[in-house]
Design an enzyme around this catalytic site. Structure first.
Site: not given
Lengths: 353, 394, 353, 394
Positions: D127, D244, D380-381
């Site tokens: 969440g 991650e 990606n920005e």
């Protein structure tokens, strides 16, 4: 797995970088690069003393290197300095002399300059299309043909020439004074030559040379890719510095996000270029060397164009001037794609493999 | 919807084509074809040929000596000029200052300067950019201070194209440093023989001399040389920018380049076949050819709109961006096509061997030189900013 | 030179746009587009009443249009609304019926639905590779083969099938109930079918049909390109609106220059897409129709991908959802490249021409 | 410089390869190959297979049940898993929450939750994102207010992947609205059976159900479920982000995709020949293959650096950007290769005809679904912004 340089290679890299920085400051470099003989004879001897040539050959050939990573170290330093010395010709020749088991002390010591004639006007990149002909004549041979874009050919003492001997590709040694040599400065500095051979006496070096020639080209590609990576690093640094200092509209242009993101894309492609060059270097001499050399040269061709064009665009006018060092780095990156096979040539080879 | 030209327009095209066939000296088209530098003498002679026909100042009003052409006619003329490999007109007097004087100049200025532009007596150059004012032109710092009947100018201009041939320069100068940037700028005409002016060449990336720096040290210029009112220079600059936008897409030049690349690819050999039969290279050519076909129509659509509205709109920035990208891509293909034969630095080849096919010895130099097109005249980044504001309204 | 629509076409465009906006609001559109029969039979009749089909055929064939620009007007309106009705099949059929001089009143009136079988699994785009075979059988013919991706085939009453008759390409009329028809919804909504023909009785429509078939494909390409331009316009508007309203980091994301410049590049490509579509429409039926149709389809393929992918990226997650209309426009733009020849196929044809 | 794996590492690779060959049920690899959806039952079964071997929680410390692998071993494991077409491990409990609890959780939390993750008793979901807080995660608004021994949560989360299978969710919630955004956030564990929680499916562009919205209305959660201190949620989020980043380049998946595209191009016919012999398509494949070869090394270089430094650096953003671009390009090629056979909406084809070769019926859907990779996990920005600050220092 280890991505650090060995201590020896790191030392060579450091000393070459220091030397080139010292001896080839930008204006001196341009003077040497564009005025005949398009290299500095004094520097040539010094480079040899520093080990630049010895690093290109294995111990059994009198050198102290010869692996892909040794070549990388030398040429990356050259790329950072835009050094116009004809080391590429020496590398190609060294590979062939090593393959032939011939003596190359004079080459490594810098006392005899070698250049290698591979491509021809109608077969600039593909070895199997070479048309220069050799035929026996007494104890030796005579050659007929024309070799194009012979790097370092403008000052070579000896040419190694790839020529057809009957149905095989062979390599011959030709004394430079026997050939008709037309030197020129290259667009991006440094010299090359057209070498016209008309019944020129020659000595057979390798009779069945297809794989030795391919190995030389592969080594040359590792060299050019490493040089490109060195030049990219410098040009990227210059560009980012310029973005941080140049002001327009009251702020550094590097604060504009559109430019930031494009600079990041340059960075990304440079890391990819570095990676594929490491890979090609690690495979040099092995069974997959040709495939990875082609992959590397293709990627370097694309990345080189991107970095060159984007760096010019982001600099604006200043990078269009001769006076600005960045423009010469950009030129080198573009022109590397014209050496030893371009983006499309190598892509085709990857496909065909 | 009708993409065809009218019968009159087609007849006009034929007239222009015939004119070039009969009147353009082949040594001029040879120079254009090979990409070598035009001499001043040659440019003057070319201008005189057009002037004799009344076709030199294509954007001028008829009362000042213009041919009274519609935008479409001008477009056709440009296309045919490119088709004939005619030189580019030097734009500074003809395309830039001329219209400015007609719009903003005094009667005296018009009477004095316009005929001298047509006759070639004056060769104008442009004093706009400064080292610190490129994309941000309004931040220019060159000062002009009123002193009696004169302005005294101090400062530096740069990127002054073909200034080495010029005897006159028009400048943007700061006449009021205390107001908002755009409001304190004036437009002034300066004789380059005036004491205190020094012009220095800038050598370009490929080695050519095309642009210059101009230094002003206490240069006294008669106040009568001011165009329009004091501090209305920005208005004039914007007017000029709009005028500069005719032919901004460079379609004609790209069509030239496309034909050149195709011809080159047919004679260059790669892998035992003409390069034109290499599937990757053929795809590269076809791709840009398609983009250029589209660009031709985009150009005509905007021309049509400009003709209807009386002036080009902000969407012409699209022409600048895409037009330069296409032009640069074509120069890139020519360079690539040559392979190692692109290597020689122009002029350095000893003896008389040539590597590149005829007319292509300068292709690498042209590629590098051409990178300027996406930088000058408002960089493509500036054009994107303009489109963001005007078309996207973001 | 005139880049405005004629008054008649402008009226048709306006009325179609109004009608589709009214009858195909987004949720209703999706319901129709993805539930068999993947179109709305009621709407079909109404579209015909509005003139959508009559605009596709020339006067001599009972229509009031038939030029490239007429086709453009209809399909651009369809593209703006993402209309899933099988008008493409009707267009292809109408071109063939016109070429044959056959009656097409029932087609134009919307009372009989036609679909055209061109591509096959192993020859999806190239007409000259069609392998479906026809052979005479009594007074008529029988067909054997399989037609793939027959647009509108899921609801067709009559198929027009391209098949080899000896060494020529011919077109046959086949009653839908004689063929084995497997319908499906397309990825981007609307329906198509696989049509398997096993000794199916057929009526010869055109004996030497190569050029009629190419003309039908060219018309179909003008239609698809126009539809794409309509969809691009809507998607660009949605994207720019989203950039102006969506806030992150305390400001509209459209204030970030990197996104602004990319949105401008989308705008540029849309204008180019519009231009090449106008060109292809103007050439339809003429000697260069095929070349310009291929150019248009290639450019539309590239631009469509750019606009679809960039619009998704700039929207972020929301454009990844079924619920957001933009995602369906993006899907349509991508999937148009799968119809009547893709980017690479048409590039190859431009090269070969 | 040495790109080869050590003898131990090579032996490890063989061990992993053998393990998958012997233990991975073919129905699982079939599902992966075809790109269809995994059932919960299948995922649970796959986790159990790995858990039995002790290879489920690859990043966990040995004392909690991890295998104690080096980053290089984990990399080898990932590569081999991809090579075997093994399913992806569901990361929320194993790769994300597990390390967080080990670093920040209380002894009680560790003892209670970690074994339940390994056993599959708990299926966790995440969440984090909210409708108004995507790239700008720190602006999240879901409130948790302390009330006695509970927190009371109100708000909405979105993009909750596989939430439909989960019984537990870990959330970032705002516990202090009056301080700087990043400082008022806490990390809390919530049982999805708690009254006041509603989960609604989000249907994705290609039609699949993979993500969800989660609504919280006066949801009472024991304060003991807080991980770490109150208001240290941002620290935990950043820690988790770093974790991650293992395998962020997705090299193994791209290698899978490359092989699939190559195989597809060999069976699809175009112009009378296999598509693999079409020079343009072959060039597209070769181009991305080269980029992927480079990416493999870029990935190893950063892995090597991370191993030396103890943690991945900001340059891993390069892996995210280029890795997703390569992965997306490959999905694009698969879609293209199919031509019209990519058209059917999955599941809509009546009868038993198939258009696409086996395992490729979902390629268009996979292409669309895969667009998410450049958006999620920090678009990606955002990665470019990070690199601008950290690497370019602009």
């Amino acid at each position: 797995m280890d991505f650090d340089l060995t201590e020896d290679r790191q030392m060579l890299s450091d000393s070459l970088t220091r030397y080139l920085k010292d001896k080839y400051p930008f204006e001196a470099r341009n003077k040497v690069a564009y005025a005949a003989p398009y290299h500095a004879p004094d520097r040539w001897a010094e480079l040899s003393e520093l080990g630049a040539m010895f690093a290109l050959a294995p111990e059994e050939a009198g050198g102290f290197g010869g692996s892909g990573f040794d070549i990388s170290v030398v040429f990356e330093a050259m790329g950072r300095a835009l050094c116009p010395e004809p080391v590429l010709g020496a590398l190609l020749a060294s590979r062939l002399l090593s393959a032939a088991g011939a003596d190359q002390e004079a080459l490594l010591a810098g006392t005899t300059k070698y250049a290698v004639g591979l491509g021809e006007l109608e077969a600039p990149y593909a070895l199997d299309l070479i048309e220069t002909q050799a035929r026996p004549s007494g104890d030796a041979y005579v050659l007929n043909g024309r070799k194009s874009a012979v790097y370092g050919g403008q000052v070579a003492d000896i040419f190694l020439i790839a020529a057809k001997l009957e149905d095989k590709l062979a390599v011959f040694e030709v004394s430079a004074d026997k050939a008709s040599v037309t030197g020129y400065a290259m667009m991006d500095g440094g010299g090359a030559a057209e070498v016209v051979l008309e019944d020129v006496p020659a000595k057979l070096l390798i009779g069945d040379a297809a794989s030795a020639l391919q190995d030389a080209v592969n080594a040359g590609i590792v060299a050019l890719c490493s040089e490109a990576v060195g030049a990219m690093d410098v040009l990227q640094t210059m560009t980012v510095e310029y973005l941080g200092t140049r002001k327009q509209f009251g702020r550094p242009i590097g604060s504009f996000q559109a430019l930031q993101h494009r600079a990041v894309d340059m960075l990304t492609e440079i890391e990819q270029a570095r990676s594929i060059t490491i890979k090609a270097a690690s495979e040099l001499g092995g069974p997959d060397a040709t495939r990875f050399a082609s992959m590397a040269k293709n990627l370097i061709g694309r990345a080189g164009r991107l970095i060159a064009e984007e760096s010019i665009q982001m600099h604006g006018g200043i990078a269009m001037t001769w006076e600005y060092p960045g423009s010469h780095y950009a030129k080198r990156l573009i022109m590397i794609d014209h050496q030893l096979g371009d983006t499309d040539f190598h892509l085709s080879r990857v496909i065909a493999a | 919807m009708d993409l065809s030209f009218s019968a009159e327009e087609q007849a006009f095209r034929q007239e222009v084509r015939d004119f070039f066939a009969e009147n353009l000296p082949s040594e001029m088209s040879d120079v254009v074809r090979s990409g070598s530098e035009m001499t001043k003498e040659m440019m003057d002679r070319y201008h005189a040929i057009l002037n004799a026909k009344g076709w030199l100042a294509t954007t001028w009003a008829p009362e000042f000596g213009g041919p009274g052409w519609s935008p479409v006619q001008r477009h056709i003329f440009e296309e045919e000029a490119c088709r004939a490999y005619a030189p580019r007109i030097v734009p500074f007097g003809l395309a830039m200052l001329g219209p400015v004087l007609q719009q903003f100049g005094s009667k005296e200025q018009q009477d004095h300067y316009l005929p001298r532009i047509l006759s070639g007596e004056d060769w104008w150059c442009q004093g706009y950019s400064e080292p610190g004012a490129g994309s941000d032109l309004a931040s220019l710092k060159t000062r002009a201070v009123r002193d009696g009947d004169d302005y005294v100018i101090n400062g530096q201009k740069t990127w002054t194209t073909l200034g080495q041939h010029a005897n006159m320069i028009f400048c943007l100068v700061r006449t009021d440093p205390d107001v908002k940037q755009q409001q304190g700028i004036s437009f002034i005409l300066v004789d380059l023989d005036t004491p205190g002016i020094e012009m220095r060449p800038i050598r370009l990336i490929e080695g050519g001399h095309e642009v210059n720096e101009v230094f002003f040290t206490d240069v006294r210029v008669p106040a009568a040389n001011l165009v329009g009112e004091e501090n209305m220079g920005w208005t004039i600059a914007k007017f000029l920018l709009t005028h500069e936008r005719t032919n901004i897409a460079g379609v004609g030049f790209s069509m030239q380049s496309l034909e050149e690349v195709k011809a080159l690819a047919r004679v260059v050999k790669r892998n035992g076949k003409p390069l034109s039969e290499d599937p990757l290279f053929a795809a590269r050519i076809a791709q840009v050819e398609i983009d250029l076909e589209a660009m031709k129509i985009t150009n005509l659509r905007m021309l049509y709109k400009a003709q209807k509205q009386g002036a080009p709109g902000p969407e012409t920035s699209i022409l600048k961006i895409k037009g330069t990208v296409i032009g640069q891509e074509l120069k890139d293909l020519a360079r690539r096509a040559l392979g190692p034969s692109a290597a020689p630095f122009p002029g350095s080849l000893e003896g008389n061997l040539s590597l590149a096919p005829a007319d292509h010895a300068n292709d690498a130099a042209r590629y590098f030189n051409n990178r300027k097109t996406s930088i000058f005249g408002g960089s493509n980044e500036i054009q994107r900013n303009i489109l963001t504001k005007t078309m996207l309204e973001l």
